[in-house]
Scaffold this active site. Sequence first.
Site, PDB file in Angstrom:
ATOM      1  N   HIS A 128     -10.425   2.645  -0.468  1.00 35.73           N
ATOM      2  CA  HIS A 128     -10.529   2.165   0.908  1.00 35.73           C
ATOM      3  C   HIS A 128     -11.329   0.871   0.869  1.00 35.73           C
ATOM      4  O   HIS A 128     -12.317   0.691   1.577  1.00 35.73           O
ATOM      5  CB  HIS A 128     -11.191   3.213   1.811  1.00 35.73           C
ATOM      6  CG  HIS A 128     -10.456   3.414   3.100  1.00 35.73           C
ATOM      7  ND1 HIS A 128     -11.074   3.572   4.315  1.00 35.73           N
ATOM      8  CD2 HIS A 128      -9.132   3.480   3.366  1.00 35.73           C
ATOM      9  CE1 HIS A 128     -10.172   3.734   5.269  1.00 35.73           C
ATOM     10  NE2 HIS A 128      -8.988   3.690   4.711  1.00 35.73           N
ATOM     11  N   GLU A 154      -3.532   4.719  12.867  1.00 33.99           N
ATOM     12  CA  GLU A 154      -4.133   5.443  11.750  1.00 33.99           C
ATOM     13  C   GLU A 154      -5.356   6.226  12.203  1.00 33.99           C
ATOM     14  O   GLU A 154      -6.311   6.416  11.438  1.00 33.99           O
ATOM     15  CB  GLU A 154      -4.466   4.479  10.610  1.00 33.99           C
ATOM     16  CG  GLU A 154      -3.219   3.856   9.997  1.00 33.99           C
ATOM     17  CD  GLU A 154      -3.499   2.878   8.868  1.00 33.99           C
ATOM     18  OE1 GLU A 154      -4.646   2.860   8.371  1.00 33.99           O
ATOM     19  OE2 GLU A 154      -2.583   2.132   8.487  1.00 33.99           O
ATOM     20  N   HIS A 172       0.819  -1.207   0.000  1.00 32.03           N
ATOM     21  CA  HIS A 172       0.000   0.000   0.000  1.00 32.03           C
ATOM     22  C   HIS A 172       0.855   1.259   0.000  1.00 32.03           C
ATOM     23  O   HIS A 172       0.565   2.219  -0.713  1.00 32.03           O
ATOM     24  CB  HIS A 172      -0.924  -0.012   1.222  1.00 32.03           C
ATOM     25  CG  HIS A 172      -1.800   1.191   1.327  1.00 32.03           C
ATOM     26  ND1 HIS A 172      -3.034   1.262   0.726  1.00 32.03           N
ATOM     27  CD2 HIS A 172      -1.627   2.372   1.965  1.00 32.03           C
ATOM     28  CE1 HIS A 172      -3.578   2.433   0.987  1.00 32.03           C
ATOM     29  NE2 HIS A 172      -2.745   3.127   1.737  1.00 32.03           N
TER      30      HIS A 172
END
Length: 769
Positions: free
Chosen positions: A113, A337, A65
């Site tokens: 996402h 996060e 990612h």
Amino acid sequence: MTGTPSAPTTSPDDQADGPGEGTVDRQPYRELGLTDDEYERIVATLGRVPTDAELAMYSVMWSEHCSYKSSKVHLRQFRDTPATDRLLVGMGENAGVVDVGEGLAVTFKVESHNHPSFVEPYQGAATGVGGIVRDILTMGARPIGILDPLRFGAADAPDTARVLPGVVAGIGGYGNCLGLPTIGGEVVFDPVYGGNPLVNALCVGVMPVGRVQTSAATGVGNAVVLLGAKTGRDGIGGVSVLASATFDEGGGPARRPSVQVGDPFTEKILIECCLELFDRGLVTGIQDLGGAGLTCALTETTAAGIATGQPGGMEVDLDLVPLREASMAAHEVLASESQERMLAIVTPDALPEVLALAERWGVIATNIGTVTDSGRLVVRWHGEVVVDVPPGSLADDGPVYERPLRRPADLDLLRADAPSALERPRTGDALRATLLRMIASPNLCSRAWVTEQYDRYVQANTVLAQPEDAGVLRLSASGLGIALATDGNGRYARLDPFAGAQLALAEACRNVTAAGAEPIAVTNCLNFGSPEDPEVMWQFAQACAGLADACRRLGLPVTGGNVSFYNQTGSAPIHPTPVVGVLGLFDDVTRRTPIGFTDEGDALLLLGDTRDEFGGSEWAWATHGHLGGTPPAVDLEREKLLGEILVGGSREGLLTAAHDLSEGGLAQALVESCLRGGHGARIELPAGADAFVELFSESAGRAVVAVPAAEQDRFARLCADRGLPCRQIGVVTDGEGGSLNVAGEFAIPLDELRAAHEGTLPRLFGRGA
């Protein structure tokens, strides 16, 4: 925080050991997604065994990612797309920036996402919106609009009933609270997305040309300021587990991380606070905290600062980071996060004003570190150095793989299974029944159940929004404006990923030009299966090559984008799904062209050539469950010409409506335009033509336009002079008791069309929008 840092705290045994069996048990790097070779590379880079905090940082920054380690070799060709005079910032920053005139610049980007939205649909989708909004904010822009290209499993699958309502509610709940209109997007259903929904989000923002921000941490002695929400355990592992791993057959990741939790009110005040900081010139660098949290923000800003050629480095004290949970460990603080956070670089003189301004906005602001000239990123925790690394090794110099490529073994058989053998409707009654079935199918039915959950007109600058071909926003009182559209077709790309990517770009361009805007830039979100599968990597390489080639031939720069790998369950990948976003520009949005037929007597003209092209078509899938053959041919020169004619006709005031032809063909476009404008249409197909092909072919490079009778000859000459096929196929009829009447075949009242078109999603997912 100045001076020479002590070595990171590790045990003497760890310092002595090199990589190998002696350290495997103590450092679970494989569980963090690192390979043996990658771990050995980390040890070689540091000259020692990494600390737990360092290992966690490398694991997330070298994840697929963050590092793009499998895609980077193919993405490089996007840098060869045209660098136009309008392009201010291209690939490499948080989002691309283009000059649109009048002293204004626009920034836009699409990201994914996907995996979090399967695990927790509401929060996954909501934080996807929040993350892309912060990317746009980081460039110095005020976010002004959102688009949401979405893909789900079969519409009637039980898990789709769980995922889709949550995703839609998450997008609407977050975007509506931010006051951002959701002006476009897609909703596609296919069983291949059943365990891997695709939740892509595009955001666009506007700013003065001179206010473009960068992420570089420069200026020795400058403060490192953390802005926004407190840091918690939500989202830890979101990058290294969710976005860099496949789901197992049970429908979830083998290691279930915590999905991020969004707070749109905190994001809203953070946006306003940052915009005032930019207006006052109080920051020298800015970076949002998204995937990999502080780890990514600290390493990228420090590495970017060093890359400027100025002295650079950074020292940070994690004890100063505001926490929601006091028991968090250093690696958790670095990997969290938690949403709604930004990292700013501030001069010492400006620091008091920055802290005061943040307090006035109700935003938590904390000086957590200092820019140094050490060339290293040093992090302390409880008085000890837990991180001491060269930041470029994390941000820029991670592994790059040229993975093996293999053409899918079943591709020749798939292409040979052409839809020409499928039974086709031949009578008027059969064509009528097919049309009603098609417009009620999950992929062609009305999206009102979804779009009515979004505020499409907040801020009062929305000129066109779904179900129009493109979302259109006004930028200034002069009429300056932009159009945005996203498109992709996984079935086309499954049959031919090179052509599929080009068809996605072509359709997005058609959508923008049909609205009357000139395409000026491209972003993309490339959704694929596992990069460890050579067949997936072949698809990816082909799609990148096709998209880059098409952008070069159309003269459009790729300003940035996103890659989402590991979208598969077990050994079953999704269809290769390149989603392409196109930005278009209006001199005057009052000249935009809607899709709806509104003026009785207008001539209906079909632009482009219609061929017998049904490979990967919605007709083949919706009526026969068939996927095979080859996708429609793409002629980029014809696409460019069509776009120029549509834009020119719009600017000259020659068109009252325009609609591109894509999935479902002419029949679908006519139904949508009739229902949108509340008027019927009388259609006459060419004598001797195959009515089925004329109505349902998905040939590319086509549009249907409505032209006032007084302007018909002028517009026809415009097409003829440029060599674009143009023929009249009918006229707009009245709105009272109107119908779609295909002469000699069938007539369907608008009320019957509307009932078929609008009933599907409420029936599947509930009446309450």
